[in-house]
Design a protein around this motif. Sequence first.
Motif, short mmCIF file in Angstrom:
data_model
loop_
_atom_site.label_atom_id
_atom_site.label_comp_id
_atom_site.label_asym_id
_atom_site.label_seq_id
_atom_site.Cartn_x
_atom_site.Cartn_y
_atom_site.Cartn_z
N PRO A 1 0.83 -1.20 0.00
CA PRO A 1 0.00 0.00 0.00
C PRO A 1 0.87 1.25 0.00
O PRO A 1 1.93 1.27 0.62
N VAL B 1 8.55 3.64 -1.64
CA VAL B 1 8.02 3.28 -0.32
C VAL B 1 9.20 2.97 0.59
O VAL B 1 9.93 2.01 0.34
N VAL C 1 -3.08 -5.57 6.03
CA VAL C 1 -3.11 -5.91 4.61
C VAL C 1 -1.72 -6.16 4.02
O VAL C 1 -1.59 -6.66 2.90
N TYR C 2 -0.67 -5.79 4.75
CA TYR C 2 0.68 -5.93 4.20
C TYR C 2 1.68 -5.88 5.32
O TYR C 2 1.54 -5.10 6.27
N GLU D 1 5.93 -5.78 5.89
CA GLU D 1 7.26 -5.69 5.30
C GLU D 1 8.27 -6.16 6.33
O GLU D 1 8.34 -5.59 7.42
N ARG E 1 0.90 5.62 0.47
CA ARG E 1 0.20 6.62 1.27
C ARG E 1 0.47 8.01 0.74
O ARG E 1 1.44 8.24 0.03
N TYR F 1 3.99 9.94 -0.69
CA TYR F 1 5.05 9.10 -1.24
C TYR F 1 5.42 9.59 -2.65
O TYR F 1 4.53 9.91 -3.45
N SER G 1 -4.39 3.60 -0.50
CA SER G 1 -4.83 2.61 0.48
C SER G 1 -4.94 1.27 -0.22
O SER G 1 -5.05 1.19 -1.43
N SER G 2 -4.93 0.23 0.59
CA SER G 2 -5.34 -1.05 0.08
C SER G 2 -6.85 -0.94 -0.20
O SER G 2 -7.57 -0.35 0.58
N GLU H 1 1.18 -2.85 7.84
CA GLU H 1 0.23 -1.89 7.28
C GLU H 1 -1.19 -2.42 7.42
O GLU H 1 -1.50 -3.52 6.99
N SER H 2 -2.03 -1.58 8.00
CA SER H 2 -3.46 -1.88 7.99
C SER H 2 -4.05 -1.13 6.80
O SER H 2 -3.33 -0.44 6.08
N VAL H 3 -5.36 -1.27 6.58
CA VAL H 3 -5.97 -0.53 5.49
C VAL H 3 -5.65 0.96 5.66
O VAL H 3 -5.33 1.66 4.72
N LYS H 4 -5.70 1.39 6.90
CA LYS H 4 -5.62 2.82 7.19
C LYS H 4 -4.20 3.38 7.27
O LYS H 4 -3.94 4.46 6.77
#
Lengths: 353, 120
Positions: free
Chosen positions: A287, A336, B37-38, B40, A289, A292, A308-309, B58-61
């Motif tokens: 994702p 990123v 959701v991700y 790293e 933001r 970036y 966002s996702s 990482e969350s959606v937000k």
Amino acid sequence: MDNTELKRTPLHLAHLRAGAKMVPFGGWDMPVQYAGLKAEHQAVRQSAGVFDVSHMGEFRITGPDALAFLQHVTSNDVSKLNAGRAQYNWLPNDIGGLVDDIYIYMVAENEYLMVVNASNIDKDWAHLARLSHGYNVILANESDQWALLAVQGPKAAELLQPHSDTDLSTKKKNAYFAAKLFGIDVRLARTGYTGEDGFEVFVEAHSAEIMWDKLLAAGFVPAGLGARDTLRLEAGFPLYGHEFGDDIHPLSSHYTWVAKDKDHHGRAGLQAAPSQKLIGLRLEKVPVRGGYPVKVGGKVVGHVTSGSSSPSLGYPVALALVDADSAGADAFEVEVRGKDHAAHKTEVPFYKS
Amino acid sequence: MSNTPSDRKYAASHEWLAADGTVGISAFAQDQLGDVVYVELPEVGREVKAGEAVAVVESVKTASDIYAPASGKIVAVNEELSGSPELVNSAPYEGGWLFQIEVTEEGDLLDAAAYEAQAH
């Protein structure tokens, strides 16, 4: 900012009761999520949700020059509005940017309601007051008087209908009308910010909590600002402070139809060609933001404005402002945390319901 | 929150460290983050210092940094998370582990009871 300084909507206690996580947003203490962002997002895409958007501002413009004044301060053609209709519009500044993006509702001849972004209420008010000299209009800031609830989703009309005194099927997109909902006097607009069908319910602040409780009992799922943001991003709707701003040329976006061929404040700024273009990007996994860097062949050409996702699509999406010269490219990279990730230009809206 | 496992230690920044050097985030942390959701993860072989940002969840937000609860060498990462990042939500103390450190020195860590007390 200390949380005690944050403004609260009339639904503050209702949010706490519903288990909301509260966060500061534009000076307000707002629910970012209740049960969970993804579940709330899906509820709005598949059924219906309710959002508290009472933090938004409402200005009433009345008087014999109301239309002439609105034509002067906005870029869209307010003369095209009939009573009972709503229109998306801009308040351009004089340096080629926007003071705000807004909605205008025509209540009656010589009477309009303007809904503005929460964080811009004071700025918009000062701007409109300054430009109102010489116009026979009365501006009233009714922001504290109204609670605003957005009920959104494919089942919104079906869930509201049994509790409404009005045949909702006769009310098309952008209709604005007085009605009774659960016996309470409201104004309804068939508008929204999610890409789904739905209504925005203007209810007097003192009736907000009972309205909220009745909407939940009728089957609307409480949804927070987190879902509101992923829904609007999937639908490709710009958000002031991200895609629009005081120093962002709004014609860099795909909303070029909002700038009409008419005289108005800030027209010269809008007539200058935008140096950037707003594009949609799709990423494989990571994702991205706001802020970036966006690159073509390793060279920075712009930045992400919102990212966002995407809960509906299952992959990350982003809106980005890039140099107009580079906007024709298909392959971009987004940096990123120091590493470049491939991003492909894609059509906006990302998701169509 | 009452079932914070007592067989491991916790950083004030919400990471846990197990006796074998495995690292994850607490149930409280995953709940605050929301739907993950991700993830790293650091490179295997990297030398890290306690308190250093070494991973990102990482969350959606939002994106949140994960800090190493101990100094040492990264010896394994949870490859499952690449395809199933939601394990961090559903099994924060088990299948949702992030990476493993060959610990040379622990950072400033709390036991389960002390962590629970400060997480509230």
